[in-house]
Design an enzyme around this catalytic site. Sequence first.
Site, PDB file in Angstrom:
ATOM      1  N   LYS A  34      29.299  53.954  37.891  1.00 42.37           N
ATOM      2  CA  LYS A  34      29.479  52.554  37.515  1.00 42.37           C
ATOM      3  C   LYS A  34      28.566  52.254  36.330  1.00 42.37           C
ATOM      4  O   LYS A  34      27.465  52.832  36.221  1.00 42.37           O
ATOM      5  CB  LYS A  34      29.117  51.678  38.722  1.00 42.37           C
ATOM      6  CG  LYS A  34      29.465  50.210  38.594  1.00 42.37           C
ATOM      7  CD  LYS A  34      29.168  49.472  39.905  1.00 42.37           C
ATOM      8  CE  LYS A  34      29.437  47.974  39.795  1.00 42.37           C
ATOM      9  NZ  LYS A  34      29.210  47.272  41.078  1.00 42.37           N
TER      10      LYS A  34
ATOM     11  N   SER B 143      32.832  44.290  42.543  1.00 43.29           N
ATOM     12  CA  SER B 143      32.615  44.431  41.103  1.00 43.29           C
ATOM     13  C   SER B 143      32.794  45.862  40.624  1.00 43.29           C
ATOM     14  O   SER B 143      32.919  46.099  39.425  1.00 43.29           O
ATOM     15  CB  SER B 143      31.216  43.933  40.740  1.00 43.29           C
ATOM     16  OG  SER B 143      30.230  44.784  41.301  1.00 43.29           O
TER      17      SER B 143
ATOM     18  N   SER C 272      30.745  44.979  46.728  1.00 41.89           N
ATOM     19  CA  SER C 272      31.330  45.496  45.496  1.00 41.89           C
ATOM     20  C   SER C 272      31.833  46.933  45.582  1.00 41.89           C
ATOM     21  O   SER C 272      32.396  47.436  44.621  1.00 41.89           O
ATOM     22  CB  SER C 272      30.317  45.397  44.348  1.00 41.89           C
ATOM     23  OG  SER C 272      30.157  44.051  44.000  1.00 41.89           O
TER      24      SER C 272
END
Lengths: 444, 437
Positions: free
Chosen positions: B36, B111, B135
């Site tokens: 990420k 997210s 997330s």
Amino acid sequence: MKIGLEMHFQLPTRSKLFCSCPTSSSEPNTAVCETCLGFPGSRPFLNRQAMEMGLVIAKYFRCRIPERTWFSRKTYFYPDLPKNFQITQYEAPIGSDGEYMLDDRRVSIWRVHIEEDPGRIKRVGRSGEEVSLVDYDRSGVPLVEIVTGPDLASPEEARRMVDELLLELRHLVGIQAQDEQVVRCDCNISMGEERVEIKNVQGLRNMERALKAEAQRQEKLLAAGKAVVRETRRYDEERKITMPSREKEAEDDYGYIGEPDLGEFHAAAIAARLCVKETPLLRAQRISRQTGLDVVKARQIVVTSWSLSALFERLCAEIGPEKAAQWTMGPLSSQWAALEGTEDDIVAVLRLDADGTITDAEARRRIAALAGQEVQDADEGEERHELDVLVSRFLDSHPEVVRDYRANPRSANAVIGHVMKEGKGRFHSKEVAEAVRKGIEGRL
Amino acid sequence: VTLSLRRLRQLDDRYHFLREAAPDLDERCRFTFSAKDNICAAGMEATAGSRILSGYRPPFDATAVRRLREAGGALVGKTNMDEFGFGTFCTNSGFGVPLNPYDTERSCGGSSGGAGAAACLIPDHVAVGVSTGGSIACPASFCGVFGFTPTYGRVSRYGLIDYGNSLDKIGVLSRSCAQTEEAFLAIAGKDERDPTSQAQPPLPAGGRPVRSVAVPVEALQGLSAEVAGAFDGGLARLMGMGADVTEVSMPSLKYAMPAYYVLATTEASTNLARYCGMRWGAREEDVNQGFNDFFSAPRSKEFGAEAKRRVLLGTYCRMVGFRDKYYMKALAVRKMIIAQYEEVFARHDVIATPTMPFVAPRFDDVRAMTPLQNYSADFLTIPPNLAGLPHLSMPCAYAPLPVGLQMTAPHWDEMTLLAFGKEWENGFDFRWPEVEA
């Protein structure tokens, strides 16, 4: 007048508080890493040594040490603060409710905590074209903050307190006290109802000057029937006055939250394993307790020299506290720089003096010799002359002593007693007895 | 390894899940992984989805990245995300929006949206994600993959760009639970660079059998019909595997959401303070101004609307006069919720809920949501995240879009979840989206 201080001292660790960068550097911005520059993704980890030094200081002040302690984020925007928050302590300082005895005045220590220093801003360039440079080498250097209650009564007293503390902390944790600039203070002072805080005063001398200037300002206001406004001011070193700080009052809201990255520490358990070394003040108090010597005198000895106080303790055991104090505060302390290292010889000399083998004058001469100084014989001669004068003055006014002497030689004791008293211990009893014998026999 | 950089670029052209692809790919690697964009990898841009960090190339690897490399993994790229993790649909990135592999008009979830898409699109891939309030689980649910969030403190956060430090957890998204477990074992463990990783007990060799599953009744309200039906099917399958399912009541869970948003935004507002154009963030040209103005300009220009909203919320919650009312109270609520979980775990092995109350929404529906509706969508993923509990989102049905089932275990009991997940995937009828070559 009420004065309270928030003092900041750098803790003498080799590496910074939350990373392994060194705490000193020769070139700006060389002792930096991702943590003390606040790189996104970096993280702090605690320098245990700094925590231990802080706890020793808290113990020294007999603070209450919490079972658990943690750090907090103090958020404010400033160009020298890479993360725009400072990692400090808020709800759980490592020490609270302590005290310090400034002679016989009790100064309460409200709190002791540790925190990181921000970077340093330097203004360079010609006047009018100055630019600001930031040196981050100081960013993350460990500080201890010590907050007193409003218990100091004058700028002089405040200065003396910090001065003493510098010496104490040097012995306790090795804080560098040579440079009086090492201390940074926020000074709170109130002459009446409201207090004023003078922020970020650097150094001992400036602290005293700033407090004096502010005391005068408040005095004038009060004398003119005006009120002192509660505010934050700063000290202008050039103009030697305090001025309203440019920062707005609202900026005092630092929005403290817990620092989630460092976790909690078992402060009381760590502190229990640490011992508080004997500092000059603690030694003076102990000496006073053990020997009955006045604490102010004991402090004088300790403050003169750590090794002198050690010798004093040896002498107390050898020749008793009273004589030990006379010798230590007299000839020994005045020549200590030259005498240091000859402790064994000094003890030997004073032992002879104490058992009467040599006179005080002789002992003094030998000690001076140890210090590498020749003592003029004149000194000794003068003393002997003085002794003779005392004896003959007494015999002049008491002819019966000479008269009785043939039948009863003990009549001389009255003369010896008188002269010993007059001499206030300057003459040895054997010396006096000899001088009296000679004096009487000369008149027979 | 079947993935080539060419293939990766093709996929990214279509689904926009990458922020940056690696310059090369070592074909001898044991597996490929992505990180990420808020996880640092030496030399690669790390923006956390924020324009304010454009050009930031950290000189160090996050511990999770380093450990995966050491385990034989090759980092193929950084995945797109909501700015700093602020979002549920991955529509708050400063760098475009990843598209759901099942339907490109729908969200990947957030997210870690790019990680969800990468895990779904690339076979045998490990997508490293981060969960603060859900997330990992959310995109796993929307993209039909396993999404595993370990106990808070199990995986070092060194090298993670912070959102809410007391809540952030690095975890794994993948098509397979076995691969998820392997990657988790590689990244778990103490790390001297993250003190919060040092309190963890050692990982047990295996998990406990899952015999008793608790389902909080509070989790069954407000579900879409598809999700409610799929979840019932999931529970039936659970029972078929020999577990008892019991409904329980966890009334304090309703306080989890407000407490979470207070804590997360409060911490975020301090974390984002450094992005002011001084050392971090685009620098203002004009240096001859007061520092407050100098700092405000890049923050105003570069932060997205959601980041600004959360900085304002978080700053408010810690101001003098509001701090006790919000921040301190939220800390107390977190403890209360942990205690409620412990009560349930005293009698049950795990807790099961749907992961999200609906399937991956269409982008136009997302745009129509108010911030409050948006925040409320996380009501199932927030409680275990607030409590720092390990949880695993598993694909449980297709309606026809994937639906996730979320299982939560006690602190440090990751292995029970992973052992169960491996049982679950055995015989599960996966339907991977069709992706043009």
